[in-house]
Design an enzyme around this catalytic site. Structure first.
Site, PDB file in Angstrom:
ATOM      1  N   VAL A   1       0.908  -1.196   0.026  1.00 32.19           N
ATOM      2  CA  VAL A   1       0.065   0.138  -0.043  1.00 32.19           C
ATOM      3  C   VAL A   1       0.893   1.285   0.026  1.00 32.19           C
ATOM      4  CG1 VAL A   1      -1.792  -1.334   1.136  1.00 32.19           C
ATOM      5  CG2 VAL A   1      -0.265   0.079   2.507  1.00 32.19           C
ATOM      6  N   GLU A   2       0.267   2.324  -0.318  1.00 35.76           N
ATOM      7  CA  GLU A   2       0.982   3.807  -0.347  1.00 35.76           C
ATOM      8  C   GLU A   2       2.038   3.588  -1.101  1.00 35.76           C
ATOM      9  OE1 GLU A   2       1.203   5.611   3.251  1.00 35.76           O
ATOM     10  OE2 GLU A   2      -0.813   5.644   3.682  1.00 35.76           O
ATOM     11  N   GLY A   3       2.103   3.235  -2.370  1.00 31.52           N
ATOM     12  CA  GLY A   3       3.071   2.977  -3.563  1.00 31.52           C
ATOM     13  C   GLY A   3       3.714   1.835  -3.164  1.00 31.52           C
TER      14      GLY A   3
END
Ligand SMILES: Cc1cc2nc3c(=O)[nH]c(=O)nc-3n(C[C@H](O)[C@H](O)[C@H](O)COP(=O)(O)OP(=O)(O)OC[C@H]3O[C@@H](n4cnc5c(N)ncnc54)[C@H](O)[C@@H]3O)c2cc1C
Length: 842
Positions: A519-521
């Protein structure tokens, strides 16, 4: 070995030169010129000093033949370069024209996104000569009384309420009490300003809360992280209209609204800017009246908190085909807040992320009509969504996953150190075997690095930074370190870590690791594309200046700016080449740093790698240009070098922030050594894979003239580091501070510490039984309870001592034992879902 040979050859060459006519003078002349380059003089100052040196050299009668000719040509060239109008027309203008052709086209949105956030210590590492005073002067992160009280009060209470086995296996969700507690005690409002009823915590306090929850329950930590990360509250805080803030922020703070943020969809994951979800400006009916609004069609998946969200932060691409707003037809990515009950929205079903049932699921919208006022920041912010997201990510990404992963890693170290002390095999605590020590030392060193990275960077955010490149470095590297720590914890625990059940305190944290990685990149993308790609443009002292100058519509001013940047850049590269060579040759022994003592060498090595890195970056950019972006392997390795230097700097600063305790020095040494070794290996990997082999050979000579001489942490150091966490030490407590350690019946972390301390206290008694009982044959039982019984009967231990030993045996076996189940208990209890159409799959 290669290093020793090269050093020997250089010494022999110098010795030979000294025996030649004028050899000493030539050596002095060359050393003086290198010194000038090392010290980074301006072009004019360098030219003047070089002229004086050459005059003296010539007066001494030393230069001769071709060498002499070369030096005078060089001098003439240097003076010509100082004539600005001449160099501008002969060099700068043609170079700038070629540069502009190579420069990829960039939209305003892309440019804004790239320039989002601030440049902090990451920028210093690009200079080749980082100014340590900037880092060392930064105030250590600290908690206010109120923040401390929250951690010791509500946060502690929440941890006590959470039972991860019950949550993950029996309920598939947090208990209603835990949800209520999270919502009403401010856990979802840490970033909301006080004037709206939020907690308005510092970044550091926010990080500490997440780390603590994460040490107890990955499910609760994931649920708590999202509302405080990139999402409605954060976006409203920064870009919302006053009406939006006044309406939503108090409701979010009180837990009356649960937010989620929906960007990802089935067709757009990593390439989030390519979302196919649309918001078309059109007329429609809203509350009985016709208005100009947005008709939304979207299909999102993987959205955390979606199943329970009451308000959806939605990213979509906005179009105005009829030009009802009077501007462009393709307005760009836009963010809006949509109440859950808006007609056309389908929401409520759940994904099941690797057995960790935090709320996550798909959302779809079909012809959802909303007013333009639902756009975050109002219609004026239409099309600014991507910039908003990237800007806010630079802070959020430094906190959520780095904190959650660090909390889990601390719990892993705490548990593993104690378990390795109480678990004996071959008549020894397993933590005393050299092979296990190496693994525990790695866990400790990596956890220290993670804690340093997350806390020092959070301190920088509290000091006003929005460190976008460090946010990518922390997200990617700390979660990878967390993955290693998780694997190591499982290995040291053996079967105990594998058998799931109420007694297993590792399994769920191990299972959730890929979530943090993704997640988040996602890490592959972040490591290969983002860290270096964004870093080189944001942090390099000249690249952004050159790009801006080349694109300056005022051509004359552009050439002036480009000229200054270009010649600054050339001098910078040459100086870094010299600095890299000199520091590599001397192993950075003479590099000036602002500290003395045991850590000074690491400061020096970071400066050395900074110079080598900056030099390699410039050669790569000059020769590969935009193609470097495609050569992800090279970018990733350069990004790794940058990240290693950044994290090593964080380790040194963290040690200082903690009052530089001498007992922690082995850990600091392990962490720095590991990071700098990684920097060396990645730089070497970069050179091995550099397409232009001739240039690679030149770079290699300037970066590694003595070969690869930096070594990884060794066995003796691993022994010292592991010993610090397999016993009750101040270092162990400092490293794992801030997690849920309270001694109570259902907290394995507290119980493990208790058992480990008992093991230490009772070691003399156990030794007595071995020496006076087992060796003499008075004690023949094979297990501890039997041995205690026989030792008591033989008078080797007293009644009180036997009772203490039995108590220890019971407590440690409680922790070592695992669960078992009847077959029926393991079957899923709910009915299998009926086959039904899935409206969210586009
Ligand atoms: C548990 C969970 C919670 C989530 N919560 C949310 C949420 O609340 N809101 C939201 O909007 N999204 C959320 N996401 C989505 C998450 O951000 C995406 O999963 C992530 O962006 C990756 O997209 P993807 O899974 O489609 O992978 P893909 O984009 O399909 O990528 C697959 C792999 O290829 C790699 N890759 C792709 N491009 C490149 C490249 N150029 N170079 C190198 N590697 C590359 C990726 O790193 C990845 O490893 C969540 C995801 C999960 C799993």
């Amino acid at each position: 070995m290669a290093g020793a040979i090269v050093t020997l050859l250089l010494v022999l060459a110098a010795a030979y030169a000294v025996t030649q006519v004028g050899g000493v003078i030539t050596l002095v002349f060359v050393a003086a010129v290198l010194f000038l380059a090392y010290r980074r003089l301006s072009l004019l100052a360098f030219t003047v000093t070089f002229t004086v040196l050459l005059a003296l050299y010539t007066a001494a009668g030393a230069p001769a033949g071709l060498w002499k000719g070369l030096l005078w040509v060089l001098l003439a060239g240097l003076w010509l370069l100082n004539v600005r109008p001449l160099r501008k027309s002969l060099i700068t203008r043609p170079f700038m024209a070629a540069y502009l052709r190579l420069l990829p086209a960039m939209s305003q949105t892309e440019r804004e996104a790239l320039e989002a956030g601030t440049v902090w210590w990451d920028g210093e590492l690009f200079t080749g000569a980082p100014q340590w005073s900037k880092l060392l002067a930064a105030k250590p992160p600290a908690l206010s009384d109120e923040e401390r009280a929250f951690l010791d009060g509500p946060c502690e209470e929440l941890c006590r309420m959470l039972d991860e086995w019950h949550i993950t296996h029996e309920r598939g969700d947090l208990t209603p009490e835990a949800w209520e507690f999270l919502k009403t005690r401010g856990f979802f409002a840490m970033i909301i300003p006080k004037k709206y009823g939020g907690l308005e915590f510092s970044a550091y306090a926010h990080s500490c809360v997440l780390a603590k929850i994460s040490s107890r329950s990955p499910t609760a930590a994931s649920n708590a992280a999202v509302p405080n990360s990139l999402g409605p509250a954060e976006l409203l805080n920064h870009y919302g209209t006053e009406e939006q803030k006044d309406y939503y922020l108090p409701r979010l703070a009180r837990g009356e609204e649960v937010p989620c943020f929906a960007l990802t969809g089935p067709r757009a994951g990593s390439d989030a800017a390519s979302i196919p979800d649309t918001g078309v400006v059109c007329r429609g009916m809203w509350q009985g009246a016709e208005i100009v609004g947005l008709r939304l069609n979207f299909s999102k998946r993987y959205i955390t908190l979606a199943p329970v969200a009451t308000v959806i932060g939605l990213a979509f691409r906005m179009f105005d085909p009829e030009r009802l707003l009077g501007g462009k037809t393709d307005i760009g990515i836009t963010c809006a807040l949509i109440p859950r009950n808006t007609p056309g929205i389908t929401i409520g079903r759940r994904h099941f992320p690797l057995n960790i049932p935090f709320q996550n699921g798909p959302i779809a919208g079909s012809d959802v009509f909303v007013p333009l006022d639902f756009i975050i920041g109002g219609p004026a912010m239409a099309g600014s969504g991507w910039r908003m997201l990237v800007e806010q990510l630079s802070v959020g990404r430094c906190i959520s996953l780095p904190s959650n992963t660090t909390g889990a890693a601390k719990a892993g170290v705490w548990a593993t150190g104690a378990y390795a002390r109480i678990r004996t095999q071959f008549n020894m605590p397993v933590g005393k075997f050299e092979g296990v020590e190496a693994v525990i030392a790695r866990m400790v060193g990596l956890t220290y690095t993670m804690d340093a990275g997350r806390s020092v960077t959070a301190g920088a955010i509290d000091g006003g930074e929005k460190p976008s490149v460090p946010s990518a470095m922390l997200k990617s590297h700390l979660t990878e370190m967390g993955r290693q720590v998780g694997n190591d914890a499982m290995d040291v625990h053996g079967g105990k870590g594998i058998m799931l059940g109420p007694r297993n305190y590792l399994g769920r944290a191990y299972q959730i690791i890929p979530v943090a990685i993704t997640v988040e990149g996602a890490n592959l993308l972040t490591r290969n594309l983002i860290i270096f790609g964004q870093g080189v443009i944001r942090c390099h002292p000249f690249v952004l200046r050159e790009m801006r100058a080349a694109r300056n519509p005022d051509r004359r001013a552009g050439v002036d700016e480009f000229d200054g940047a270009l010649f600054g850049h050339i001098g910078f590269t040459l100086s870094n080449a010299v600095r890299s060579f000199v520091m590599a040759l001397t192993h950075a022994r003479f590099t000036r740093v602002p500290v003395s003592g045991e850590t000074a060498r690491y400061y020096q090595h970071i400066v050395r790698f900074s110079a080598s890195f900056a030099f390699a970056v410039d050669v790569a950019m000059l020769t590969l240009g935009g193609y470097l972006k495609k050569k992800e392997g090279l970018s990733a390795r350069l990004g790794d070098v940058l990240s290693s230097m950044y994290l090593a700097s964080m380790v040194l600063k963290h040690h200082q922030n903690q009052g530089a305790p001498a007992e922690d020095l082995p850990i600091v040494e392990w962490a720095c050594r590991n990071l700098l070794y990684q920097a060396q290996e990645q730089l070497h990997g970069f050179l091995r894979n550099f397409p232009n082999r001739a240039l690679a050979a030149v770079m290699r000579a300037l970066i590694f003239p003595r070969g690869l001489v930096y070594s990884a942490p060794g066995d003796e150091l691993a022994h010292r580091v592991a010993s610090l966490v397999t016993a009750s030490t101040a270092s162990r407590r400092r490293l794992c501070a801030g997690i849920y350690l309270t001694l109570e019946p259902h907290n394995p972390l507290g119980l493990l510490e208790e058992a480990m301390m008992l093991a230490e206290q009772l070691e003399p008694l156990l030794k007595r039984i071995r020496v006076e009982g087992v060796k003499t044959g008075k004690v023949s039982a094979l297990d501890l309870p039997g041995q205690i019984q026989q030792a008591l009967a033989a008078g080797i231990v007293s009644q009180t001592e036997a009772a203490a030993l039995r108590d220890y045996d019971r407590k440690s076996m409680e922790l070592i034992n695992v669960d078992d189940f009847a077959s029926g208990e393991l079957a899923a209890r709910a009915q299998p879902p009926a086959a039904q159409p899935r409206p969210y799959v586009a």
